[in-house]
Design a protein around this motif. Structure first.
Motif, PDB file in Angstrom:
ATOM      1  N   UNK A 110     -20.976  -2.924   0.119  1.00  0.00           N
ATOM      2  CA  UNK A 110     -19.857  -3.721   1.046  1.00  0.00           C
ATOM      3  C   UNK A 110     -18.493  -3.009   1.248  1.00  0.00           C
ATOM      4  N   UNK A 111     -18.075  -2.687  -0.022  1.00  0.00           N
ATOM      5  CA  UNK A 111     -16.693  -1.825   0.031  1.00  0.00           C
ATOM      6  C   UNK A 111     -16.547  -0.651   0.988  1.00  0.00           C
ATOM      7  N   UNK A 154     -13.677  -2.371   6.610  1.00  0.00           N
ATOM      8  CA  UNK A 154     -12.603  -1.725   7.665  1.00  0.00           C
ATOM      9  C   UNK A 154     -11.515  -0.930   6.962  1.00  0.00           C
ATOM     10  N   UNK A 155     -11.312  -1.517   5.703  1.00  0.00           N
ATOM     11  CA  UNK A 155     -10.104  -1.192   5.003  1.00  0.00           C
ATOM     12  C   UNK A 155     -10.268  -1.595   3.562  1.00  0.00           C
ATOM     13  N   UNK A 156      -9.429  -0.957   2.635  1.00  0.00           N
ATOM     14  CA  UNK A 156      -9.535  -1.382   1.246  1.00  0.00           C
ATOM     15  C   UNK A 156      -8.150  -1.041   0.710  1.00  0.00           C
ATOM     16  N   UNK A 157      -7.859  -1.810  -0.345  1.00  0.00           N
ATOM     17  CA  UNK A 157      -6.293  -1.242  -1.040  1.00  0.00           C
ATOM     18  C   UNK A 157      -6.456  -2.112  -2.380  1.00  0.00           C
ATOM     19  N   UNK A 207     -22.831  -5.655 -13.024  1.00  0.00           N
ATOM     20  CA  UNK A 207     -23.839  -6.374 -12.422  1.00  0.00           C
ATOM     21  C   UNK A 207     -23.963  -6.172 -10.777  1.00  0.00           C
ATOM     22  N   UNK A 208     -23.604  -5.041 -10.609  1.00  0.00           N
ATOM     23  CA  UNK A 208     -23.533  -4.416  -8.993  1.00  0.00           C
ATOM     24  C   UNK A 208     -22.382  -4.944  -8.315  1.00  0.00           C
ATOM     25  N   UNK A 209     -21.414  -5.653  -8.886  1.00  0.00           N
ATOM     26  CA  UNK A 209     -20.154  -5.968  -8.268  1.00  0.00           C
ATOM     27  C   UNK A 209     -19.052  -5.497  -8.779  1.00  0.00           C
ATOM     28  N   UNK A 210     -17.938  -5.114  -7.950  1.00  0.00           N
ATOM     29  CA  UNK A 210     -16.771  -4.573  -8.289  1.00  0.00           C
ATOM     30  C   UNK A 210     -15.827  -5.763  -9.086  1.00  0.00           C
ATOM     31  N   UNK A 247      -9.238  -4.849  -3.524  1.00  0.00           N
ATOM     32  CA  UNK A 247      -9.430  -5.697  -2.373  1.00  0.00           C
ATOM     33  C   UNK A 247      -9.947  -5.148  -1.280  1.00  0.00           C
ATOM     34  N   UNK A 248     -10.844  -5.593  -0.380  1.00  0.00           N
ATOM     35  CA  UNK A 248     -11.189  -5.033   0.703  1.00  0.00           C
ATOM     36  C   UNK A 248     -10.860  -5.975   2.179  1.00  0.00           C
ATOM     37  N   UNK A 249     -10.679  -5.270   3.351  1.00  0.00           N
ATOM     38  CA  UNK A 249     -10.666  -5.917   4.532  1.00  0.00           C
ATOM     39  C   UNK A 249     -11.933  -5.865   5.291  1.00  0.00           C
ATOM     40  N   UNK A 250     -12.549  -7.028   5.634  1.00  0.00           N
ATOM     41  CA  UNK A 250     -13.686  -7.089   6.529  1.00  0.00           C
ATOM     42  C   UNK A 250     -13.313  -6.488   7.807  1.00  0.00           C
TER      43      UNK A 250
END
Length: 284
Positions: A232-233, A237-240, A174-177, A186-189
């Protein structure tokens, strides 16, 4: 020398380990599993794995195969007998063996299997360079909160990622991870807020995820539990990802789009350090 494994009450060389061909874990993936990491010969986040095992078994109406004390002792025996300083202990509980039928009976005897895997986790080359992921449709069943051995689609997604020159896949619904093939995403905004999807039947309640949220709170790092899109991901700024076998693993590329400088960022790197430090302090 071969590993010593545990099968239904016996410690055996792996070559001698056997289980019935009529076991429902083999026939129908009617089984759950847990993976406890080992550092310095000790178990990490064990209480969380113990609690999640009990929940998974309860959801499937599979009886506990042994007492919590007995299962912990088996873990420790295998770590000692195999001389594992760093790696993992894998545990699988199946509903047991019976003549093949979709229906099961309440009087079945569960099977309990454990084995170790020695491997470097802290000094991981991927943690130094960062992981690359692709996004794929999430085609799994809708009880992902139960840690079953139904891992075929996750394996297929992992192979698709490797064929595309990536390390892993993030699954999208549905468009979301939802999550990675074997980890929480995870992502870091840009504002330094950690974002990971809220718990539900759509994803597994990661034990490393829970520990990291606690450590982040202690370090006064803000965490939001909400869904996020692939776009968005890509703009984060970062992801993990987090998992028992990877700890905190930086993600540096999503669908070919580099995050930041295309190398592990400071937040993910520091969180990994915190997780390793705290895990070593609290290991049993």
């Amino acid at each position: 020398m071969s590993r010593i494994v545990y099968v239904n009450g016996e410690y055996l060389p792996e070559e001698e380990a056997k289980i019935s061909i009529f076991d429902r874990g083999f026939l129908m993936a009617d089984a759950v599993y847990e993976v406890a990491s080992v550092l310095d010969g000790k178990l990490l986040d064990y209480a969380g794995h113990e609690a999640r095992l009990a929940r998974s078994l309860g959801e499937l109406e599979i009886p506990m195969p042994a007492s919590p004390e007995e299962i912990l002792e088996i873990h420790r025996q295998l770590v000692t007998r195999n001389g594992v300083e760093e790696g993992a202990v894998y545990m699988q509980v199946t509903r047991g063996a019976a003549d093949r039928d979709f229906a099961w009976t309440a009087d079945m005897t569960p099977s309990l299997v454990l084995f170790t895997q020695a491997k470097a986790i802290v000094a991981s080359p991927m943690a130094q360079r960062g992981s690359k992921v692709i996004s794929l449709d999430d085609l799994r069943w809708h009880r992902r909160d139960i840690k079953t051995t139904q891992l075929l689609y996750a394996s297929m997604a992992k192979m698709q990622a490797k064929a595309a020159g990536a390390d892993d896949a993030w699954l999208v619904e549905d468009g979301k991870i939802t999550e990675g093939t074997s980890n929480n995403a995870w992502i870091v905004t840009k504002d330094g807020v950690l974002v990971t999807r809220q718990l539900s039947n759509d994803l597994l309640a990661g034990i490393t995820r829970a520990s990291l949220m606690r450590y982040a709170a202690e370090a006064q790092i803000s965490v939001e539990e909400r869904a996020f899109t692939v776009e968005e991901a890509k703009g984060a700024a970062e992801a993990f990802v987090t998992s028992a076998s990877a700890f905190v693993m930086p993600v540096v590329e999503i669908d070919g789009v580099k995050l930041g400088a295309g190398s592990p960022g400071p937040v993910a790197t520091r969180l990994r350090e915190i997780y390793v430090e705290e895990s070593r302090r609290t290991a049993i």
